[in-house]
Design a protein around this motif. Structure first.
Motif, short mmCIF file in Angstrom:
data_model
loop_
_atom_site.label_atom_id
_atom_site.label_comp_id
_atom_site.label_asym_id
_atom_site.label_seq_id
_atom_site.Cartn_x
_atom_site.Cartn_y
_atom_site.Cartn_z
N LEU A 46 16.43 -13.49 9.72
CA LEU A 46 16.32 -12.12 9.22
C LEU A 46 15.61 -11.24 10.24
N CYS A 47 16.05 -10.00 10.30
CA CYS A 47 15.36 -9.01 11.12
C CYS A 47 14.09 -8.59 10.38
N PRO A 48 13.14 -7.97 11.07
CA PRO A 48 11.89 -7.55 10.42
C PRO A 48 12.12 -6.67 9.19
N ARG A 49 13.10 -5.78 9.24
CA ARG A 49 13.39 -4.90 8.10
C ARG A 49 13.79 -5.71 6.88
N ASN A 50 14.68 -6.69 7.06
CA ASN A 50 15.13 -7.49 5.92
C ASN A 50 14.06 -8.46 5.45
N LEU A 51 13.17 -8.88 6.34
CA LEU A 51 12.02 -9.67 5.90
C LEU A 51 11.16 -8.84 4.94
N ALA A 52 10.90 -7.60 5.30
CA ALA A 52 10.11 -6.72 4.44
C ALA A 52 10.82 -6.47 3.11
N ARG A 53 12.12 -6.29 3.16
CA ARG A 53 12.88 -6.09 1.93
C ARG A 53 12.81 -7.32 1.04
N LEU A 54 12.87 -8.50 1.64
CA LEU A 54 12.78 -9.74 0.89
C LEU A 54 11.40 -9.87 0.23
N ALA A 55 10.35 -9.55 0.97
CA ALA A 55 9.00 -9.60 0.40
C ALA A 55 8.89 -8.66 -0.79
N GLY A 56 9.49 -7.49 -0.70
CA GLY A 56 9.44 -6.53 -1.79
C GLY A 56 10.10 -7.03 -3.07
N ARG A 57 11.10 -7.86 -2.93
CA ARG A 57 11.81 -8.39 -4.10
C ARG A 57 10.92 -9.32 -4.92
N THR A 58 9.88 -9.86 -4.32
CA THR A 58 9.00 -10.74 -5.09
C THR A 58 8.33 -9.98 -6.23
N MET A 59 8.12 -8.68 -6.04
CA MET A 59 7.49 -7.90 -7.12
C MET A 59 8.39 -7.80 -8.34
N LEU A 60 9.70 -7.87 -8.12
CA LEU A 60 10.62 -7.89 -9.26
C LEU A 60 10.43 -9.18 -10.06
N GLY A 61 10.23 -10.28 -9.38
CA GLY A 61 9.97 -11.54 -10.06
C GLY A 61 8.68 -11.50 -10.84
N LEU A 62 7.67 -10.87 -10.27
CA LEU A 62 6.39 -10.72 -10.97
C LEU A 62 6.60 -9.86 -12.22
N GLY A 63 7.39 -8.82 -12.09
CA GLY A 63 7.67 -7.96 -13.24
C GLY A 63 8.43 -8.68 -14.34
N ARG A 64 9.32 -9.60 -13.97
CA ARG A 64 10.07 -10.35 -14.98
C ARG A 64 9.17 -11.20 -15.86
N THR A 65 7.98 -11.52 -15.37
CA THR A 65 7.05 -12.33 -16.15
C THR A 65 6.15 -11.48 -17.04
N GLY A 66 6.32 -10.16 -16.99
CA GLY A 66 5.53 -9.28 -17.85
C GLY A 66 4.39 -8.57 -17.14
N ALA A 98 22.30 -15.68 15.27
CA ALA A 98 22.81 -14.42 14.73
C ALA A 98 22.03 -14.06 13.47
N LEU A 99 21.56 -12.83 13.38
CA LEU A 99 20.85 -12.38 12.20
C LEU A 99 21.82 -12.21 11.04
N LEU A 100 21.33 -12.45 9.84
CA LEU A 100 22.16 -12.23 8.66
C LEU A 100 22.41 -10.74 8.48
N THR A 101 23.59 -10.42 8.03
CA THR A 101 23.91 -9.02 7.75
C THR A 101 23.20 -8.60 6.46
N ASN A 102 23.12 -7.30 6.24
CA ASN A 102 22.50 -6.82 5.00
C ASN A 102 23.20 -7.39 3.78
N HIS A 103 24.52 -7.45 3.81
CA HIS A 103 25.27 -7.98 2.67
C HIS A 103 24.94 -9.45 2.43
N ALA A 104 24.74 -10.20 3.47
CA ALA A 104 24.47 -11.64 3.34
C ALA A 104 23.07 -11.92 2.81
N VAL A 105 22.20 -10.93 2.81
CA VAL A 105 20.82 -11.12 2.37
C VAL A 105 20.71 -11.08 0.83
N THR A 106 21.69 -10.53 0.16
CA THR A 106 21.63 -10.37 -1.29
C THR A 106 21.28 -11.67 -2.03
#
Length: 158
Positions: A46-66, A98-106
């Motif tokens: 992953l590029c640095p931008r997609n690493l940051a995006r991936l880290a941000g998604r963890t907050m969604l998991g935290l939210g799913r727990t209430g 090769a870095l993963l594309t944005n679509h492949a990061v989903t």
């Protein structure tokens, strides 16, 4: 996951924490907030931008727990790449990848959400009752009551 959790524990959409609070006998108040620390390691290219995006998604998991990420809460995630690539039996420190594309990061985003949610449950369900030196006690979550409430809400079958 270090789960100094604040919120109303939710499991598969069921408000388990709310139901537990109805019969609470101690003085713990877990609704005010806490500071959850999430660490993610990946070997995905992953590029640095997609690493940051991936880290941000963890907050969604935290939210799913209430968790509602309360004001003053210090919830954060750190993420790092962990790769030990081998080629021809030799370790290469920085092979061309090769870095993963944005679509492949989903799918990784979904994995980060689900892994974070699971890590909250693991942290809570494995916690033990502790008493601080000031004799303040934090009680472990009552697993038998959690299981009964999950069954009552139809979110798990035991």
């Amino acid at each position: 996951m270090q789960a100094n959790y604040g919120g109303v524990l939710t499991i598969n959409g069921a408000p388990i924490g709310r139901d537990l609070a109805k019969t609470k006998t101690d003085t713990d108040d877990n609704s005010a907030g806490g500071s959850c620390m999430i660490v993610v390691a990946t070997d995905a290219p992953l590029c640095p931008r997609n690493l940051a995006r991936l880290a941000g998604r963890t907050m969604l998991g935290l939210g799913r727990t209430g968790s509602h990420l309360a004001n003053g809460s210090g919830d954060y995630a750190i993420i790092f790449l962990h790769r030990l690539p081998h080629r021809g039996g030799r370790k290469l420190l920085n092979p061309p990848v090769a870095l993963l594309t944005n679509h492949a990061v989903t799918p990784l985003f979904q994995a980060a959400v689900e892994a974070t949610e699971e890590s909250v449950y693991n942290a809570m369900f494995m916690a033990t009752t502790v008493t601080e030196s000031s004799s303040h006690t934090r009680h472990a979550i009552p697993l038998d009551r959690v299981a009964a409430l999950c069954q009552k809400h139809g979110v798990v079958s035991i």
